[in-house]
Design a protein around this motif. Structure first.
Motif, PDB file in Angstrom:
ATOM      1  N   ALA A 120       0.852  -1.199   0.000  1.00 20.68           N
ATOM      2  CA  ALA A 120       0.000   0.000   0.000  1.00 20.68           C
ATOM      3  C   ALA A 120       0.880   1.239   0.000  1.00 20.68           C
ATOM      4  O   ALA A 120       2.007   1.219   0.473  1.00 20.68           O
ATOM      5  N   MET A 121       0.355   2.275  -0.569  1.00 26.52           N
ATOM      6  CA  MET A 121       1.073   3.532  -0.603  1.00 26.52           C
ATOM      7  C   MET A 121       0.223   4.577   0.105  1.00 26.52           C
ATOM      8  O   MET A 121      -0.978   4.688  -0.163  1.00 26.52           O
ATOM      9  N   ARG A 122       0.837   5.314   1.001  1.00 27.79           N
ATOM     10  CA  ARG A 122       0.072   6.280   1.775  1.00 27.79           C
ATOM     11  C   ARG A 122       0.853   7.582   1.912  1.00 27.79           C
ATOM     12  O   ARG A 122       2.073   7.622   1.766  1.00 27.79           O
ATOM     13  N   SER A 123       0.123   8.628   2.220  1.00 26.47           N
ATOM     14  CA  SER A 123       0.772   9.896   2.540  1.00 26.47           C
ATOM     15  C   SER A 123       0.692  10.121   4.043  1.00 26.47           C
ATOM     16  O   SER A 123      -0.201   9.575   4.716  1.00 26.47           O
ATOM     17  N   PHE A 124       1.595  10.907   4.541  1.00 23.60           N
ATOM     18  CA  PHE A 124       1.564  11.184   5.982  1.00 23.60           C
ATOM     19  C   PHE A 124       1.975  12.625   6.251  1.00 23.60           C
ATOM     20  O   PHE A 124       2.653  13.271   5.437  1.00 23.60           O
ATOM     21  N   ASP A 125       1.544  13.133   7.403  1.00 27.15           N
ATOM     22  CA  ASP A 125       2.026  14.402   7.944  1.00 27.15           C
ATOM     23  C   ASP A 125       2.482  14.093   9.362  1.00 27.15           C
ATOM     24  O   ASP A 125       1.717  13.535  10.154  1.00 27.15           O
ATOM     25  N   ARG A 126       3.716  14.425   9.652  1.00 29.26           N
ATOM     26  CA  ARG A 126       4.219  14.088  10.981  1.00 29.26           C
ATOM     27  C   ARG A 126       4.820  15.327  11.612  1.00 29.26           C
ATOM     28  O   ARG A 126       5.608  16.030  10.995  1.00 29.26           O
ATOM     29  N   THR A 127       4.403  15.609  12.817  1.00 32.49           N
ATOM     30  CA  THR A 127       4.914  16.776  13.531  1.00 32.49           C
ATOM     31  C   THR A 127       5.664  16.317  14.776  1.00 32.49           C
ATOM     32  O   THR A 127       5.117  15.540  15.575  1.00 32.49           O
ATOM     33  N   PHE A 128       6.893  16.764  14.887  1.00 33.11           N
ATOM     34  CA  PHE A 128       7.692  16.479  16.085  1.00 33.11           C
ATOM     35  C   PHE A 128       7.944  17.779  16.835  1.00 33.11           C
ATOM     36  O   PHE A 128       8.130  18.822  16.221  1.00 33.11           O
ATOM     37  N   VAL A 129       7.972  17.687  18.146  1.00 34.90           N
ATOM     38  CA  VAL A 129       8.536  18.790  18.928  1.00 34.90           C
ATOM     39  C   VAL A 129       9.810  18.234  19.570  1.00 34.90           C
ATOM     40  O   VAL A 129       9.751  17.231  20.308  1.00 34.90           O
ATOM     41  N   LEU A 130      10.937  18.823  19.222  1.00 37.71           N
ATOM     42  CA  LEU A 130      12.225  18.364  19.746  1.00 37.71           C
ATOM     43  C   LEU A 130      12.699  19.326  20.825  1.00 37.71           C
ATOM     44  O   LEU A 130      12.640  20.546  20.651  1.00 37.71           O
ATOM     45  N   GLY A 131      13.145  18.767  21.934  1.00 40.67           N
ATOM     46  CA  GLY A 131      13.678  19.616  22.995  1.00 40.67           C
ATOM     47  C   GLY A 131      14.996  19.054  23.492  1.00 40.67           C
ATOM     48  O   GLY A 131      15.383  17.947  23.109  1.00 40.67           O
ATOM     49  N   PRO A 132      15.662  19.819  24.333  1.00 41.30           N
ATOM     50  CA  PRO A 132      16.916  19.309  24.897  1.00 41.30           C
ATOM     51  C   PRO A 132      16.608  18.110  25.797  1.00 41.30           C
ATOM     52  O   PRO A 132      15.597  18.096  26.495  1.00 41.30           O
ATOM     53  N   GLY A 133      17.463  17.116  25.754  1.00 35.39           N
ATOM     54  CA  GLY A 133      17.193  15.922  26.554  1.00 35.39           C
ATOM     55  C   GLY A 133      18.355  14.957  26.499  1.00 35.39           C
ATOM     56  O   GLY A 133      19.430  15.270  25.973  1.00 35.39           O
ATOM     57  N   GLY A 134      18.079  13.767  26.976  1.00 39.50           N
ATOM     58  CA  GLY A 134      19.148  12.785  27.112  1.00 39.50           C
ATOM     59  C   GLY A 134      19.264  11.851  25.933  1.00 39.50           C
ATOM     60  O   GLY A 134      19.965  10.842  26.002  1.00 39.50           O
ATOM     61  N   GLY A 135      18.619  12.131  24.829  1.00 39.78           N
ATOM     62  CA  GLY A 135      18.664  11.225  23.694  1.00 39.78           C
ATOM     63  C   GLY A 135      19.868  11.485  22.800  1.00 39.78           C
ATOM     64  O   GLY A 135      20.770  12.253  23.141  1.00 39.78           O
ATOM     65  N   ALA A 136      19.846  10.850  21.634  1.00 35.70           N
ATOM     66  CA  ALA A 136      20.933  10.988  20.677  1.00 35.70           C
ATOM     67  C   ALA A 136      21.122  12.464  20.323  1.00 35.70           C
ATOM     68  O   ALA A 136      20.143  13.164  20.054  1.00 35.70           O
ATOM     69  N   GLY A 137      22.365  12.923  20.377  1.00 34.47           N
ATOM     70  CA  GLY A 137      22.638  14.321  20.021  1.00 34.47           C
ATOM     71  C   GLY A 137      22.132  15.306  21.048  1.00 34.47           C
ATOM     72  O   GLY A 137      21.989  16.494  20.752  1.00 34.47           O
ATOM     73  N   GLY A 138      21.792  14.819  22.264  1.00 32.79           N
ATOM     74  CA  GLY A 138      21.348  15.724  23.318  1.00 32.79           C
ATOM     75  C   GLY A 138      19.930  16.229  23.122  1.00 32.79           C
ATOM     76  O   GLY A 138      19.545  17.247  23.689  1.00 32.79           O
ATOM     77  N   ILE A 139      19.163  15.524  22.312  1.00 31.01           N
ATOM     78  CA  ILE A 139      17.773  15.965  22.137  1.00 31.01           C
ATOM     79  C   ILE A 139      16.820  14.841  22.514  1.00 31.01           C
ATOM     80  O   ILE A 139      17.193  13.679  22.636  1.00 31.01           O
TER      81      ILE A 139
END
Lengths: 188, 695
Positions: free
Chosen positions: B568-587
């Motif tokens: 199947a082929m689909r379209s998507f809209d994805r919204t992220f809010v990135l903040g400082p944190g303990g993840g990869a790259g400090g986000i």
């Protein structure tokens, strides 16, 4: 924040909240956030269609981020709109007739403990000291409604509490939430 | 159907009063003629032309003879529409007509058949109404009826039957059979021409068990006319075609259908002799227009303007088919009709979606509905000029035509901070396709939230319109589309909070493959900007810390793990809010919302061309040669004349039009230079080459 399952939500609503302070907060926020997002979607889009003179009132007052970038952030199909007044003028004077149909919206608490700098915020019990991410998907017809083609759009907002609502004691109708960030894109 | 007009008293006298004595609910009426034909349905109403009242000239098909030919000959008259005089369009159709006529040295105000030819026709048909004017109809088949055994052979029963059946139950007037006689097995009846079609309609009716055969055997007046002309028999279609071509101005792309009721050629063929013929006339004319052009585009190219001026229209009902035949019409002249209310125009409320100019002057609506202009402006968002007054800018009209936005669609607004968003997006989607568990562990934490919603009704790309769309079963139980999910516990449970919950959510969604961002960037629209007010992981600031909003629009295919095939082929809209944190790259991902919808392609966010339609503000001046003494004071020249010449020179310099054309254009715009320049812009594409100064 703890995770709310359907079971706990039901349990809370039937057994009272006293023993679930964390959960109570979470539920409180989430119920609040959904009603806030719903009310926003139900009022903002009609304003874009038929009461364009009210558009600017949906936004936080023009101000600046700590690094000097302007707030609120308004991006429309890649165009950065400088301020709410410009947004309103754009719609009032240039935008063709527009009919929106909201087919999907969703929301999340972005910051559950937010008090704008220089303000007291609302009482903690009010559940209004938070910011909200709202995402919307739908279609819009620009121009002559019967002739216009249906364009799919995707839009998101960050809503922040309106400080005026927190100190509003006179029962006046003041919007509880204001747009801090907005990005609109035609996607179909 | 037909409201019976009173007996004709005098051809001219009654005609002048036609409209007031027989108020019609619609239709085209000829002025200055005998009784008005009024269609109760508001259908086409055109007065008959001849002074002979009911005994009007009529005929159809082969019955038409010399009269038509006479008329065709008259098309060589200088006022015929096929004038060689170049005219302008797009300014004011009636002004165009005037210009044409002025150019032809005539004082006429609108093109029409020459009066002399009209008089000729009248002369021929000048007999007073007598039984000579009745049509004869042959009725057969009644001999087989049960009534044939009656005394008198059932003839009186048959006549009563015909009269009864032909009379419309809702109308006061009755159809009368004036005379009858038997000819073998046929009954020849005489009726008024108005009633002919009503009797004709009874063909194949059952009369006392027998099927009647009814045929019009003689249209008296036409035969009378034809008797002193040659025997040529052009059919109605050819005549209508000739009317159309005579009324078509090639240069102006104007179809002039004004004053139809006094068109001699139409009168000659009896077009307006009965309301039934009248009601068929305009639709027939439109059908012929349709048949002339092979494509809608050709029609749109050839006919830009239509004039229906001076037709005594009280509503547009009788001419409503104009909007079907010319949906893309640019200019419409409805001036000098009897249109009184907006209701009279209602039928065209949603038509003519490209209308640029409309003329409604000389209609009662001007005084009856003082606000009609505002309403008309709303009706036609593309209209720039109403009654020759500019009501809207070209840009606004253009925007309305295209639904085009006043600000262009631009490429992504990507206002990153230290390449954080860029890095994140480039890592996120390959990881989402490859290893979602690692992805969640790398970027999400206990406070992160994720939700997915499905927009089932989103518009999809045109190219997949006829394909079977993939179903949403795999997503619907997770969808948090709040327009659909109203049950509070469901709303709550469909929000994933914390690493574990999000991981469960991610790993139970279908396996996907996103296009490569670097290889196929056009399939992505990735935008970002900074925002304040995110939760401070250190808990120090209640007003929050800065973060990034990342908005991604794109597409993916779902993969069947066992076969590796895309399902199947689909379209998507994805919204992220990135903040400082303990993840990869400090986000960290604070919020992640995913909207899924039917495949919608990626055309929508491709940047628009640089404003190609804008009109240059500064126009180069054209070199023109001005005759000696032109635009200068001189003996015998009024100051006004000098001023006009000065203006013409100005316009000529600005537009490159000849002085002559500039003068014409200015005259139409009341010698307003600015207005003339605007009119020029609108009409320049349609101007002939000779309108311009040769460089």
């Amino acid at each position: 924040m703890a995770t709310l399952t359907a079971d706990t939500a039901t349990k809370i609503s039937t057994e009272g909240l006293s023993e679930f302070s964390d959960l109570r907060d979470a539920l409180f926020y989430r119920l609040n956030v959904i009603s806030a997002a719903g009310l926003f979607v139900d009022t903002y889009y009609p304003a874009l269609s038929s009461s364009r003179a009210d558009i600017a009132s949906f936004y936080m007052p023009a101000s600046a981020m700590p690094d000097g970038k302007p707030l609120p952030v308004i991006v429309y199909n890649g165009n950065v709109i400088p301020d709410p007044t410009a947004m309103q003028t754009l719609f009032q004077e240039q935008m063709p007739e527009a009919r929106y149909e909201i087919q999907d919206y969703d929301c999340q608490v972005l910051n559950p403990h937010y008090i704008a700098e220089g303000t007291q915020g609302s009482s903690p019990a009010s559940g209004k000291n938070m910011t909200i991410l709202v995402t919307v998907s739908g279609h819009v017809k620009f121009g002559e409604p019967r002739a216009a083609t249906m364009r799919g759009f995707s839009e998101n907002f960050v809503l922040i509490p309106n400080p005026a609502a927190a100190t509003n004691t006179r029962g006046k109708h003041i919007k509880g939430w204001l747009i801090q960030s907005q990005n609109f894109r035609l996607v179909v | 159907m037909l409201q019976q007009p009173p007996p004709p008293t005098g051809p001219r006298a009654s005609g002048r009063l036609a409209s007031s004595r027989f108020p019609s609910r619609g239709g085209i009426q000829k002025r200055n003629t005998t009784p008005a034909r009024v269609d109760k349905d508001g259908d086409l109403v055109m007065d008959q032309a001849g002074p002979n009242g009911r005994a009007s000239v009529r005929g159809r098909g082969a019955a038409i003879r010399g009269s038509a030919r006479t008329q065709r000959n008259s098309t060589s008259d200088p006022l015929g529409a096929r004038t060689s005089r170049p005219t302008r369009t797009g300014i004011d159709p009636s002004a165009i007509q005037k210009a044409v006529l002025r150019g032809m040295g005539s004082s006429e105000t609108a093109p029409r058949g020459p009066k002399s030819s009209l008089r000729n026709v009248r002369g021929r048909g000048s007999a007073r109404p007598t039984d000579e004017a009745w049509d004869q109809i042959t009725v057969k088949g009644f001999r087989q009826s049960k009534a044939a055994a009656n005394p008198g052979g059932g003839i009186s029963e048959l006549i009563a039957f015909l009269e009864r059946k032909a009379t419309h139950p809702d109308t006061p007037e009755t159809v009368k059979i004036k005379k009858s006689r038997l000819e073998g097995d046929a009954l020849i009846i005489s009726v008024r021409p108005e009633d002919t079609s009503k009797i004709e309609r009874l063909n194949k009716f059952q009369f006392a068990g027998a099927t009647l055969d009814i045929e019009v055997s003689r249209r008296k007046t036409v035969e009378a006319l034809a008797s002193n002309a040659d025997s040529e028999t052009p059919n109605t279609i050819e005549i209508l075609k000739s009317v159309l071509s005579r009324r078509y101005n090639t240069e102006a792309k104007l179809l002039d259908l004004s004053q139809l009721g006094s068109d001699p050629e139409l009168i000659n063929i009896g077009m307006f002799s009965t309301s039934s013929r009248e009601s068929k006339f305009f639709p027939a004319l439109m059908k012929i227009c349709d048949s002339i052009f092979t494509t809608a585009h050709a029609k749109e190219e050839a006919i830009v303007s239509v004039s229906l001026a001076n037709n005594a229209l009280t509503t547009i009902a009788s001419v409503t088919t104009l909007s079907q035949t010319f949906p893309a019409l640019k200019n419409l002249d409805l001036s000098n009709n009897k249109l009184k209310t907006l209701t009279a125009l209602e039928g065209w409320r949603w038509k003519f979606r490209k209308l640029d100019q409309l003329l409604l002057t000389g209609n009662p609506i001007e005084s009856v509905v003082p606000t009609y202009k505002d309403e008309i402006m709303k009706w036609y968002p593309t209209l720039t000029t109403l009654n020759t007054v500019r009501i809207r800018s070209l840009e606004d009209a253009r925007a309305a035509v295209n639904g085009k936005l006043p600000i262009p669609v631009l490429g992504p607004s990507f206002r990153d901070e230290a390449a954080i968003s860029e890095t994140f997006v480039k890592q996120f989607f390959p990881a989402y396709d490859g290893d979602r568990t690692a992805l969640v562990n790398g970027y999400y934490d206990a406070q992160s939230t994720f939700s997915i919603s499905v927009n089932l009704s989103a518009p999809h790309a045109a190219e997949i319109k006829n394909h079977k769309l993939p179903g949403w079963e795999a997503y619907l139980r997770k969808s948090r589309n709040l327009t659909k999910i109203t049950h509070t516990p469901s709303r709550m449970s469909r929000l994933y909070t914390g690493t574990e919950s999000i991981r469960d959510g991610f790993t139970t969604l279908p396996i996907t493959r996103h296009p490569d961002i670097m290889a196929e960037p056009q399939k992505w629209c990735i935008e970002c900007h900074t925002i304040p007010g995110l939760p401070d992981p250190t808990g120090q600031s209640s007003s929050g810390v800065g973060g990034l909003m990342v908005m991604v629009h794109g597409e993916f295919t779902e993969i069947d793990v066992s076969t590796g095939q895309s399902t199947a082929m689909r379209s998507f809209d994805r919204t992220f809010v990135l903040g400082p944190g303990g993840g990869a790259g400090g986000i960290r991902v604070a919020c992640d919302t995913l909207v899924l919808r039917q495949y919608g392609g990626y055309d929508a966010w491709q940047p628009e061309e640089e404003n190609p339609t804008s009109i240059p503000t500064a126009q180069a001046q054209h070199q023109i040669s001005v005759p000696a003494g032109f635009a200068l004071s001189g003996p015998g020249k009024t100051e006004e004349q000098v001023q006009k010449e000065v203006l013409a020179v100005e316009l000529s310099k600005g537009t490159g039009m000849t002085l002559e054309y500039s003068g014409l254009c200015l005259e139409q715009c009341g010698w307003n230079l600015e207005g003339a320049a605007v009119s020029f812009e609108q009409a320049k594409a349609t101007l002939p080459a000779e309108a311009f100064v040769t460089s």
